[in-house]
Design an enzyme around this catalytic site. Structure first.
Site, PDB file in Angstrom:
ATOM      1  N   LYS A   1       0.756  -1.180   0.045  1.00  0.00           N
ATOM      2  CA  LYS A   1      -0.119   0.078  -0.022  1.00  0.00           C
ATOM      3  C   LYS A   1       0.797   1.124   0.044  1.00  0.00           C
ATOM      4  O   LYS A   1       0.335   2.173  -0.663  1.00  0.00           O
ATOM      5  CB  LYS A   1      -0.937   0.087   1.310  1.00  0.00           C
ATOM      6  CG  LYS A   1      -2.077  -1.099   0.951  1.00  0.00           C
ATOM      7  CD  LYS A   1      -2.830  -1.054   2.249  1.00  0.00           C
ATOM      8  CE  LYS A   1      -4.143  -2.140   2.160  1.00  0.00           C
ATOM      9  NZ  LYS A   1      -5.009  -1.815   3.100  1.00  0.00           N
TER      10      LYS A   1
ATOM     11  N   LYS B   1      -6.160  -9.304  -6.583  1.00  0.00           N
ATOM     12  CA  LYS B   1      -7.227  -9.453  -5.898  1.00  0.00           C
ATOM     13  C   LYS B   1      -8.227  -8.481  -6.495  1.00  0.00           C
ATOM     14  O   LYS B   1      -7.991  -7.262  -6.774  1.00  0.00           O
ATOM     15  CB  LYS B   1      -6.955  -9.144  -4.250  1.00  0.00           C
ATOM     16  CG  LYS B   1      -8.082  -9.286  -3.246  1.00  0.00           C
ATOM     17  CD  LYS B   1      -7.677  -8.769  -2.150  1.00  0.00           C
ATOM     18  CE  LYS B   1      -8.964  -9.275  -1.135  1.00  0.00           C
ATOM     19  NZ  LYS B   1      -8.358  -9.027   0.488  1.00  0.00           N
TER      20      LYS B   1
ATOM     21  N   LYS C   1     -11.653  -2.477  -4.597  1.00  0.00           N
ATOM     22  CA  LYS C   1     -12.291  -1.020  -4.738  1.00  0.00           C
ATOM     23  C   LYS C   1     -11.523  -0.146  -5.333  1.00  0.00           C
ATOM     24  O   LYS C   1     -12.082   0.843  -6.058  1.00  0.00           O
ATOM     25  CB  LYS C   1     -12.790  -0.709  -3.383  1.00  0.00           C
ATOM     26  CG  LYS C   1     -13.762  -1.634  -2.476  1.00  0.00           C
ATOM     27  CD  LYS C   1     -13.807  -1.211  -1.079  1.00  0.00           C
ATOM     28  CE  LYS C   1     -14.418  -2.218  -0.207  1.00  0.00           C
ATOM     29  NZ  LYS C   1     -14.218  -1.767   1.298  1.00  0.00           N
TER      30      LYS C   1
END
Length: 335
Positions: free
Chosen positions: A111, A194, A197
């Site tokens: 991230k 994966k 969103k």
């Protein structure tokens, strides 16, 4: 007593991966565990959130839980920020966990990317808050996907270190619960990533608010390859998109992947995609209808979250009191 704790972030639209990987499994765990389900809005703000959108997304996630079958009367449904025990215990765990442990967390590396210096401290310490979420209630079991196992291991390490540091047998060593097919749903555009969103392509995911036409369109456009569907798991080698679509079908139909392979192996993707579309629409439509009804009744959802928070505080308050005693904090007799 076996107690489940699990949560989902209110960031952006809920998608099929959230439903199959988490919420549906929560519904199935309700008969066997005492369950605490949380909209983790404190986790959400590790990245900046638009305040009105955060409130709307919190209600949407709660509505999805209830629409999918989570019983807020029998179990606890609330949003994390209403219970201060999460933040309080997270700070204590910041002082228990080691920097080296957090530095090895692969999700932080992914991230933060190359801009680690600009990542928030909250993003770095996110796993400590996750441990606090569970242990503020002495949770014994957590349903997790494959990508969350490292965070759960850290929660176990923190509980063990706290117990060892203070010579107590206080926090349980949490056990994972991994259930069913498609515990990790992948992108419809790239079977090696994966479903997320944050993916810029709307065609990478099926949102829980997508209508029947949109669901069918996204499945029809899902990435495939020119070969027919494999008839055994060995045939998935180098074909992540085929593996993903068949795993999604298996999860939606409550079958094993082997069962799906025996039925559709050797068929063309075009035929299989139509079956998958029909199944997805039939499964999701009733949940979506109830979600829309609940989202249109925000006062009811807010009442559910408020009641859940009161019940969560009743469980966490004496646990936090005992933590203070163990650490040596001076407390008011009425605390």
């Amino acid at each position: 007593m076996q107690r489940i704790f699990s949560g989902v972030q209110p960031t952006g639209n809920l998608h099929l991966g959230n439903y199959l990987g988490a919420i549906r499994n929560w519904v199935r765990l309700q008969d066997d565990y005492e369950c605490i389900f949380c909209v983790v809005d404190l986790h959400a703000i590790t990245a900046w959130q638009d305040p009105p959108q955060l409130r709307a997304s919190t209600r949407e996630v709660a509505a999805a839980m209830i629409a999918a079958g989570v019983d807020p009367k029998k179990h606890i449904v609330f949003n994390q920020s209403q219970v201060s025990a999460h933040a309080e215990l997270a700070w204590i765990f910041n002082c228990v966990a080691r920097m080296g442990w957090l530095s090895r967390m692969t999700q932080f590396k992914e991230k933060a990317g190359k801009n680690r210096e600009n990542a928030s401290v909250g993003l770095f310490a996110y796993p400590n808050l996750m441990a606090a979420d569970i242990l503020a209630y002495k949770g014994t079991h957590v349903p997790v996907g494959e990508d969350q196992k490292q965070h759960l291991e850290l929660a176990r390490d923190i509980a063990q270190k706290f117990n060892n540091d203070f010579g107590v047998d206080f926090f349980p060593i949490v056990e994972p619960v991994i259930t069913g097919e498609a515990t990790r749903v992948m992108s419809l555009r790239d079977g090696s990533n994966k479903m997320s969103k944050s993916d810029p392509s709307e065609y990478s995911r099926i949102n829980m608010v997508d209508d029947a036409d949109e669901i069918a369109r996204k499945i029809r456009k899902a990435k495939t390859d020119p070969e027919a569907l494999p008839d055994s798991k060995e045939g998935f080698e180098g074909r992540p998109e085929a593996a993903n679509l068949m795993a999604i079908y298996a999860a939606l139909s409550d079958e094993s992947v082997d069962d799906v392979l025996s039925r559709f192996g050797g068929e063309q993707f075009s035929t299989f995609k139509q079956h998958l579309s029909d199944l997805a629409v039939a499964t999701l439509s009733p949940i979506q209808d109830e979600m829309r009804r609940l989202i249109a009744a925000p006062d009811y959802v807010d009442d559910v979250l408020r009641d859940g928070a009161e019940r969560a505080r009743a469980i966490s308050r004496p646990i936090i009191h005992d933590v203070h005693e163990i650490i040596g904090f001076l407390q008011s007799p009425n605390a």
